[in-house]
Design a protein around this motif. Structure first.
Motif, PDB file in Angstrom:
ATOM      1  N   ILE A 134      42.622  40.496  36.049  1.00 22.80           N
ATOM      2  CA  ILE A 134      42.431  39.511  37.122  1.00 22.80           C
ATOM      3  C   ILE A 134      43.400  38.358  36.950  1.00 22.80           C
ATOM      4  O   ILE A 134      44.017  37.892  37.910  1.00 22.80           O
ATOM      5  N   GLY A 135      43.543  37.888  35.705  1.00 21.71           N
ATOM      6  CA  GLY A 135      44.460  36.779  35.437  1.00 21.71           C
ATOM      7  C   GLY A 135      45.889  37.131  35.787  1.00 21.71           C
ATOM      8  O   GLY A 135      46.643  36.305  36.312  1.00 21.71           O
ATOM      9  N   GLU A 136      46.273  38.377  35.523  1.00 18.62           N
ATOM     10  CA  GLU A 136      47.629  38.814  35.859  1.00 18.62           C
ATOM     11  C   GLU A 136      47.859  38.777  37.360  1.00 18.62           C
ATOM     12  O   GLU A 136      48.913  38.365  37.829  1.00 18.62           O
ATOM     13  N   MET A 140      50.625  36.610  39.210  1.00 16.46           N
ATOM     14  CA  MET A 140      51.666  37.228  40.028  1.00 16.46           C
ATOM     15  C   MET A 140      51.685  36.653  41.434  1.00 16.46           C
ATOM     16  O   MET A 140      52.751  36.487  42.044  1.00 16.46           O
ATOM     17  N   ASN A 141      50.518  36.318  41.961  1.00 21.97           N
ATOM     18  CA  ASN A 141      50.437  35.816  43.333  1.00 21.97           C
ATOM     19  C   ASN A 141      50.769  34.337  43.447  1.00 21.97           C
ATOM     20  O   ASN A 141      51.142  33.872  44.532  1.00 21.97           O
ATOM     21  N   ASN A 142      50.626  33.582  42.351  1.00 19.64           N
ATOM     22  CA  ASN A 142      50.752  32.130  42.473  1.00 19.64           C
ATOM     23  C   ASN A 142      51.751  31.481  41.517  1.00 19.64           C
ATOM     24  O   ASN A 142      52.200  30.368  41.784  1.00 19.64           O
ATOM     25  N   HIS A 147      57.914  31.147  37.427  1.00 16.48           N
ATOM     26  CA  HIS A 147      57.968  31.536  36.013  1.00 16.48           C
ATOM     27  C   HIS A 147      58.391  32.986  35.809  1.00 16.48           C
ATOM     28  O   HIS A 147      58.551  33.415  34.666  1.00 16.48           O
ATOM     29  N   GLY A 148      58.579  33.734  36.884  1.00 12.90           N
ATOM     30  CA  GLY A 148      59.009  35.119  36.767  1.00 12.90           C
ATOM     31  C   GLY A 148      57.833  36.065  36.592  1.00 12.90           C
ATOM     32  O   GLY A 148      56.772  35.681  36.090  1.00 12.90           O
ATOM     33  N   ASP A 279      43.832  22.881  44.130  1.00  9.57           N
ATOM     34  CA  ASP A 279      43.208  23.141  45.424  1.00  9.57           C
ATOM     35  C   ASP A 279      43.297  24.603  45.833  1.00  9.57           C
ATOM     36  O   ASP A 279      42.706  25.012  46.838  1.00  9.57           O
ATOM     37  N   LYS A 280      44.024  25.415  45.074  1.00  2.00           N
ATOM     38  CA  LYS A 280      44.166  26.836  45.392  1.00  2.00           C
ATOM     39  C   LYS A 280      43.088  27.700  44.736  1.00  2.00           C
ATOM     40  O   LYS A 280      42.833  28.816  45.183  1.00  2.00           O
ATOM     41  N   PHE A 281      42.503  27.187  43.657  1.00  6.11           N
ATOM     42  CA  PHE A 281      41.609  28.007  42.851  1.00  6.11           C
ATOM     43  C   PHE A 281      40.246  27.353  42.684  1.00  6.11           C
ATOM     44  O   PHE A 281      40.098  26.130  42.808  1.00  6.11           O
ATOM     45  N   THR A 282      39.271  28.182  42.356  1.00  7.84           N
ATOM     46  CA  THR A 282      37.988  27.653  41.903  1.00  7.84           C
ATOM     47  C   THR A 282      38.121  27.316  40.425  1.00  7.84           C
ATOM     48  O   THR A 282      39.082  27.712  39.758  1.00  7.84           O
TER      49      THR A 282
END
Length: 305
Positions: A134-136, A140-142, A147-148, A279-282
């Motif tokens: 999930i973290g990956e 990758m999306n944000n 950072h590549g 503001d993008k994440f919980t």
């Protein structure tokens, strides 16, 4: 800012929209009432291929009423939804509001899963395969845009897989950075260093701190000038995480390497910003993402595999 803007374009767009719809309605009415010049056999006199004649029949009623219905629908739509310049519509609908509604719905659906990880320490989350998957995805999306995809960064964007953390690399600091962002400032220091020759000598000394190729004579001359840098980078040049200053001894160069780059940094300074992402994440998502990023540099990049 309001002194430089006006409602002209909003009024212009609204006017064009209403005039276009009204014009379509008038065109339908006028063409329905007008009669063409016809021959005694109800044709217009146009003939193709010798025997194909154009009849002067009226539009089918179902077609005409369908056109009227679309015009009525257009007025109802413009009354309910934004479409007339700055008019918000009676329903108060916005694309931003709809997006937020869908995001809230998605977050509610996965909340039980994140609740499990929120109760875990970041070090334990970093060992959980499901959490890291999930973290990956979150990364990758944000984060990968800067950072590549491999998190190794690029010029001006930190490598998150090594142990070089300008502001500290604990899970708590990573969470704070993701939530609030970070601004790093290297002020122009040429005036404090001295002449252009002094700046070059100082650049050579900075290169020598990391064992990089340098001119030893110039580096010796620049050593005393390093006093103006020691306030932030420390007398040994190893930096201070409390200030977010770079370690000049580890041969990791965020903004580039070589005398020319270092001279430019001394002369012009540099401001680098990591934008706030809170503001993008919980809070639970930030916990998982921070654990993933922490794991990149503390588990030999295993979290990224």
């Amino acid at each position: 800012m309001s002194d430089f803007t006006s409602n002209f374009w909003a009024i212009y767009v609204a006017g064009i929209t209403v005039v276009s719809i009204v014009a379509c309605l008038l065109l339908l009415i006028l063409t329905g009432k007008s009669k063409g010049i016809t021959s005694s056999d109800n044709t217009t006199g146009h003939v193709w291929d010798g025997d194909l004649r154009e009849m002067n029949n009226p539009l089918p009623r179902w077609w005409a009423w369908l056109f009227v219905i679309t015009i009525v629908f257009a007025f109802i739509y413009l009354a309910l939804y934004p479409g007339l310049g700055t008019y918000r519509g009676t329903l108060g609908w916005t694309s931003v509001g709809q997006h937020q509604t869908e995001v809230d719905k998605g977050n509610a659906e996965v909340a039980p899963l994140y609740a499990k990880f929120s109760a875990m320490k970041p070090e334990d989350v970093a060992k959980d395969a499901q959490a890291m998957a999930i973290g990956e995805r979150l990364f990758m999306n944000n984060c990968a845009q800067c950072h590549g995809s491999d998190a190794r960064g690029n010029k001006g964007f930190p490598n998150l897989t090594d142990s070089d953390w300008l502001g500290g690399g604990t899970p708590e600091i990573i969470k704070a950075t993701i939530t609030n962002g970070r601004i790093g400032v290297m002020p122009p220091m040429a005036a404090a260093v001295g002449t252009a020759a002094d700046v070059k000598n100082l650049a050579q000394y900075v290169l020598s701190l990391s064992g990089s190729p340098h001119d030893s004579v110039q580096a010796a001359l620049g050593k005393e000038k390093f006093a103006v840098c020691a306030a932030c980078h420390g007398p040994d040049g190893k930096g201070m995480q409390l200030l977010g200053s770079a370690n000049l001894t580890d041969n990791i160069w965020l903004h580039g390497y070589g005398e020319k780059i270092i001279v430019a940094m001394i002369n012009e300074g540099k401001t680098n910003q990591m934008p706030a992402q809170g503001d993008k994440f919980t809070e639970a998502q930030i916990h998982v993402l921070a654990s993933y990023v922490w794991g990149l540099s503390n588990q030999g990049g295993a979290a990224a595999q």
